[in-house]
Enzyme design. Structure first.
Site, mmCIF file in Angstrom:
data_model
loop_
_atom_site.group_PDB
_atom_site.id
_atom_site.type_symbol
_atom_site.label_atom_id
_atom_site.label_comp_id
_atom_site.label_asym_id
_atom_site.label_seq_id
_atom_site.Cartn_x
_atom_site.Cartn_y
_atom_site.Cartn_z
ATOM 1 N N TYR A 170 0.579 -1.185 -0.076
ATOM 2 C CA TYR A 170 0.083 -0.314 -0.062
ATOM 3 C C TYR A 170 0.822 1.295 -0.005
ATOM 4 C CZ TYR A 170 -3.939 3.364 1.463
ATOM 5 O OH TYR A 170 -4.701 4.351 1.592
ATOM 6 N N LYS A 174 1.146 4.152 -2.968
ATOM 7 C CA LYS A 174 0.895 5.617 -2.859
ATOM 8 C C LYS A 174 1.878 6.524 -3.087
ATOM 9 C CE LYS A 174 -3.534 4.841 -1.796
ATOM 10 N NZ LYS A 174 -4.866 5.520 -2.625
#
Length: 293
Positions: A170, A174
């Site tokens: 994640y 991002k």
């Protein structure tokens, strides 16, 4: 010396989106619904792109109640053909595409990176990063070919694109969204397309309601503004980046995190005044419905 303009003299139509055509991915609930709500609040027509039709229909109804046009388009952002079909559907309905918010994404439970399966890595990167690229590419192609040639693309990243915490896939995705945003902004400025991203903090959506009060208290303790972010805290940033007010802003990562990332806190922060938002008010989410899943 030129006198400073009074606030009353300012032309607040800079923030007006009436008549603009927009799409938001992952807009059926939570952060995506908040983004769609912000656009509708200032008059934009908003297409709700998602894979969850039942929740998306509720969002569409809420947006229409604000006097704007809205409709649902099924779209898996990791599927290039579906993304292109979705953009085409938006243009067929609204006539053009002025604003696009690429919000669709998901996280997985925290776990040791040494045990992360490649399949999970691929899935997280595929939706959170590749999906943003596929959407931005299709959106830009439409904005380039329409008259006048221009548009606003807003990608939703995360504070975890700048600091480490949570899941490595994640975080990497991002961080990739932030740098992708900068690169696309550099490339597409010549078409009068602004590309920016917003990096929120922990957001008190319904999926966060399972957190214990102990965890929430720790979140507040390391956030200078003293409360956990709510979806409606995204309204102002979204309206700014979607409107004429940000015409000279591009390639920017707007951190909306209550100050959490400005330092590493060795001890809880001390407060002089009570936060603007109480713990009870954190869960009062104007972007959600009580009947949401």
């Amino acid at each position: 010396m030129v006198a400073a303009r009074r606030l009353s003299d300012m032309d607040l139509s800079l923030f007006e989106l009436r008549g603009k055509s927009a799409l938001v991915t992952g807009a059926s609930m939570g952060l995506g619904r908040a983004c769609a709500t912000a656009l509708a609040m200032t008059g934009a027509n908003v297409a709700v792109l998602d894979i969850d039709e039942s929740s998306a229909v509720k969002t569409v109804e809420k947006l229409r109640s604000r006097g704007v046009d809205s409709f649902f388009v099924h779209c898996d952002v990791s599927n290039k053909a579906q993304v292109r079909a979705a953009v085409a559907a938006v243009v067929a309905r609204f006539g053009r595409l002025d604003i696009a918010i690429n919000n669709a994404g998901f996280g997985i439970p925290v776990g040791g990176s040494e045990n992360l399966a490649q399949e999970e890595w691929n899935r997280v990167i595929g939706i959170n990063l590749t999906g943003v690229f596929l959407c931005a590419q299709a959106e830009a192609q439409q904005m380039i070919n329409q008259e006048p040639t221009q548009g606003k693309i807003i990608n939703i990243a995360s504070m975890y694109g700048s600091v480490a915490g949570g899941n490595c896939a994640y975080n990497a995705a991002k961080a990739g969204v932030i740098h992708l945003t900068k690169t696309l902004a550099a490339e597409w400025g010549r078409f009068n397309i602004n590309v920016n991203c917003i990096s929120p903090s922990w957001v008190m959506t319904r999926r966060m309601m399972h957190l214990s009060e102990e965890v929430r208290s720790r979140m507040r303790a390391v956030t200078p503004m003293g409360h956990i972010q709510r979806p409606e805290d995204m309204f102002g940033p979204v309206i700014f980046l979607a409107s004429q007010a940000s015409n000279f802003v591009t390639g920017h990562d707007l951190l909306v995190d209550g100050g959490h990332t400005v330092n590493t806190w060795l001890s809880p922060l001390e407060r002089t005044l009570a936060p603007r938002v109480t713990p009870e008010e954190e869960i009062f989410d104007t972007a959600q419905d009580a009947d949401d899943p």
